[in-house]
Scaffold this motif. Structure first.
Motif, mmCIF file in Angstrom:
data_model
loop_
_atom_site.group_PDB
_atom_site.id
_atom_site.type_symbol
_atom_site.label_atom_id
_atom_site.label_comp_id
_atom_site.label_asym_id
_atom_site.label_seq_id
_atom_site.Cartn_x
_atom_site.Cartn_y
_atom_site.Cartn_z
ATOM 1 N N ARG A 304 0.624 -1.211 0.079
ATOM 2 C CA ARG A 304 0.221 -0.075 0.267
ATOM 3 C C ARG A 304 1.006 1.153 -0.161
ATOM 4 N NH1 ARG A 304 -4.778 0.930 3.700
ATOM 5 N NH2 ARG A 304 -6.111 3.211 3.098
ATOM 6 N N THR A 305 1.871 1.221 0.895
ATOM 7 C CA THR A 305 3.057 2.439 1.198
ATOM 8 C C THR A 305 3.333 2.544 -0.744
ATOM 9 O OG1 THR A 305 2.946 1.749 3.147
ATOM 10 C CG2 THR A 305 4.854 3.053 1.542
ATOM 11 N N GLU A 306 4.055 1.330 -1.037
ATOM 12 C CA GLU A 306 4.641 1.855 -2.561
ATOM 13 C C GLU A 306 3.138 2.601 -3.553
ATOM 14 O OE1 GLU A 306 6.632 -1.236 -6.146
ATOM 15 O OE2 GLU A 306 5.904 -2.063 -4.311
ATOM 16 N N HIS A 307 2.525 1.806 -3.155
ATOM 17 C CA HIS A 307 0.945 2.813 -4.423
ATOM 18 C C HIS A 307 0.684 3.680 -4.331
ATOM 19 C CE1 HIS A 307 -2.275 2.408 -7.036
ATOM 20 N NE2 HIS A 307 -2.343 3.302 -6.227
ATOM 21 N N ILE A 308 1.288 4.671 -2.622
ATOM 22 C CA ILE A 308 0.584 5.694 -2.051
ATOM 23 C C ILE A 308 1.067 7.019 -3.148
ATOM 24 C CG2 ILE A 308 0.705 7.373 -0.132
ATOM 25 C CD1 ILE A 308 -1.084 4.990 0.961
ATOM 26 N N LYS A 312 1.261 9.887 -5.456
ATOM 27 C CA LYS A 312 1.600 10.625 -5.317
ATOM 28 C C LYS A 312 2.147 11.481 -6.081
ATOM 29 C CE LYS A 312 3.533 10.168 -1.277
ATOM 30 N NZ LYS A 312 3.729 10.236 -0.041
ATOM 31 N N GLN A 313 3.549 11.412 -6.866
ATOM 32 C CA GLN A 313 3.897 11.619 -7.459
ATOM 33 C C GLN A 313 3.508 11.677 -9.357
ATOM 34 O OE1 GLN A 313 6.764 7.644 -7.824
ATOM 35 N NE2 GLN A 313 7.633 8.214 -6.279
ATOM 36 N N ARG A 314 1.694 11.147 -9.342
ATOM 37 C CA ARG A 314 1.317 11.239 -10.156
ATOM 38 C C ARG A 314 0.183 12.140 -10.549
ATOM 39 N NH1 ARG A 314 -0.059 6.026 -13.126
ATOM 40 N NH2 ARG A 314 -0.797 8.029 -14.880
ATOM 41 N N PHE A 315 0.186 12.270 -9.092
ATOM 42 C CA PHE A 315 -1.118 13.149 -8.235
ATOM 43 C C PHE A 315 -1.763 14.398 -9.443
ATOM 44 C CE2 PHE A 315 -3.216 17.277 -6.832
ATOM 45 C CZ PHE A 315 -4.299 16.910 -6.929
ATOM 46 N N GLU A 316 -0.542 15.179 -9.884
ATOM 47 C CA GLU A 316 -0.941 16.302 -10.712
ATOM 48 C C GLU A 316 -1.464 15.964 -12.450
ATOM 49 O OE1 GLU A 316 -1.194 19.598 -9.941
ATOM 50 O OE2 GLU A 316 -0.613 19.331 -7.843
ATOM 51 N N GLU A 317 -0.545 15.198 -12.827
ATOM 52 C CA GLU A 317 -1.189 14.228 -13.317
ATOM 53 C C GLU A 317 -2.136 14.461 -13.844
ATOM 54 O OE1 GLU A 317 -0.315 10.393 -16.452
ATOM 55 O OE2 GLU A 317 1.391 11.152 -14.961
#
Length: 330
Positions: A304-308, A312-317
C-alpha cells in the motif's frame, strides 16, 4: 399614501414555525428559534426529563412551510431536494437535523431526519407522511441520537445494572460491565468497541475450566450489543455517535465499531470502580479499569505504501486528466 405590505409567504412560513413551537410545548421540551442569520437551521429543540430538567440532548430543526413543498408527493412520502450547500451543511452538522414540512391548507406537519438521510447518500429526502411532527413525533426525532437520557443514578446502582445485563448466547458471562471495562483505551479516557473485542472475550470465556472451547454468536448476541451501546448513550457514559452506529447496520449490514471519549459521567464511573478495586488484593498490575491498546491491522502496508508513493508522484497528472474528462462530459 401607501405603507409597506407584508407578503402572504411571511404568514405561511410563520405557520410552520408555530407548529414546531406547539409540538415542543406539548412534549414539554424547549424550542429555541434562531434569532438572527438563519443559514439553514430555524432553531433547536432540547429535551427535558421528567423533572423538567435540561438533558443536553438536542436536535436542529429546519422548517419548510407551504403547499408548494408537497408537490410530487405520493401516497407514502413527500420528496424534498435540498440545495447542495444546505445538503453539505446538514450532513456535517454536529447534531441531527430534522426537516419539517408543513402544509397549512391541510394542517399536515411531517418530518424526517435529514442529516441521516444525506449521510446515507440520498440526494432526495423522502419525508414519510405517516411521520407526523406532533409531541410524540418530536420525542421520536429526539431519539434519532439514541435513547433519551435516563435519570442520573449513583455509581453503585449503575454498576449493579451493568453486571445484571448479560449476553444470553455464549453460555458464560459477558456483561455490559465486561464490555465497558475491557474496552477502556487512551489512558482509560476513551472507550473502544468492535467485534474483535467481543470475540476476544468469548475466546477467553470458552477456555474457562469446564468449557469445551466453543461459543456461539446469534441474534441474541447482536441484540445484547445494541443494548450495550444504547445503555452508554442513555446514561451518557461515552460520546458515541449513535447515528453512525445505526448506519453500519442499516447501510452496510455490519456491526459498527467506535472509539469514543468518556463523558464526565463515564469518568466518574471509572474512578468509583477504581476506588473499589483498591480494596481487592492483587499484584499491583491487574486492574479493572486499565487501558487496552487498540492497534490497526497493518498487513499489506508495504504494498500500500508503494502504491501511495506512486499516487503522490502522479497526482497532478491524474487531476488534470480527470478535470479534462469532466469538462468533456459537461
Amino acid at each position: 399614501m401607501t405603507t409597506p405590505a407584508v407578503p402572504e409567504t411571511a404568514f405561511t412560513e410563520r405557520a410552520g414555525i408555530i407548529q414546531v413551537d406547539l409540538a415542543a410545548c406539548a412534549a414539554r421540551c424547549v424550542w429555541r428559534e434562531t434569532p438572527t442569520r438563519d443559514i439553514g437551521i430555524d432553531g433547536q429543540i432540547e429535551h427535558l426529563n421528567a423533572e423538567r430538567r435540561a438533558t443536553g440532548r438536542m436536535i436542529a430543526v429546519q422548517v419548510k412551510s407551504g403547499a408548494s413543498y408537497f408537490e410530487g408527493e405520493d401516497d407514502e412520502c413527500v420528496p424534498f431536494t435540498p440545495k447542495p450547500e444546505h445538503a453539505n451543511y446538514w450532513a456535517s452538522f454536529p447534531m441531527p437535523v430534522i426537516l419539517v414540512l408543513h402544509d397549512p391548507t391541510r394542517g399536515m406537519t411531517i418530518w424526517e431526519n435529514a442529516r441521516s438521510a444525506l449521510r446515507d447518500g440520498r440526494n432526495i429526502i423522502r419525508v414519510p407522511k405517516a411521520q407526523r411532527f406532533d409531541a410524540a413525533g418530536l420525542i421520536e426525532a429526539l431519539e434519532s441520537e439514541g435513547p433519551l437520557p435516563e435519570p442520573a443514578m449513583g455509581e453503585a446502582e449503575l454498576v449493579r445494572r451493568m453486571l445484571g445485563s448479560k449476553c444470553p448466547d455464549t453460555g458464560f458471562e459477558i456483561s455490559t460491565f465486561d464490555l465497558f471495562f475491557q474496552g477502556l483505551t487512551d489512558a482509560a479516557g476513551s472507550l473502544y468497541f468492535g467485534m474483535d473485542l467481543f470475540h476476544e472475550l468469548a475466546d477467553v470465556g470458552a477456555a474457562l475450566p469446564g468449557r469445551d472451547g466453543r461459543f456461539s454468536i446469534g441474534a441474541d448476541t447482536f441484540a445484547f450489543i445494541d443494548r450495550y451501546v444504547a445503555f452508554l448513550v442513555a446514561h451518557s457514559l461515552a460520546a458515541v455517535d449513535f447515528d453512525q452506529w445505526l448506519r453500519a447496520s442499516r447501510v452496510h449490514d455490519l456491526v459498527g465499531n467506535f472509539i469514543s471519549p468518556l463523558t464526565p459521567r463515564g469518568r466518574a464511573l471509572v474512578e468509583y470502580v477504581t476506588r473499589l478495586d483498591d480494596m481487592v488484593a492483587g499484584d499491583g498490575y491487574r486492574r479493572v479499569a486499565q487501558e487496552r491498546f487498540v492497534q490497526m491491522d497493518t498487513r499489506g502496508i508495504e504494498q500500500r505504501t508503494e502504491h501511495i508513493v506512486q499516487f503522490k508522484q502522479r497526482f497532478e497528472e491524474l487531476a488534470a486528466r480527470l478535470a479534462h474528462s469532466d469538462r468533456a462530459q459537461g
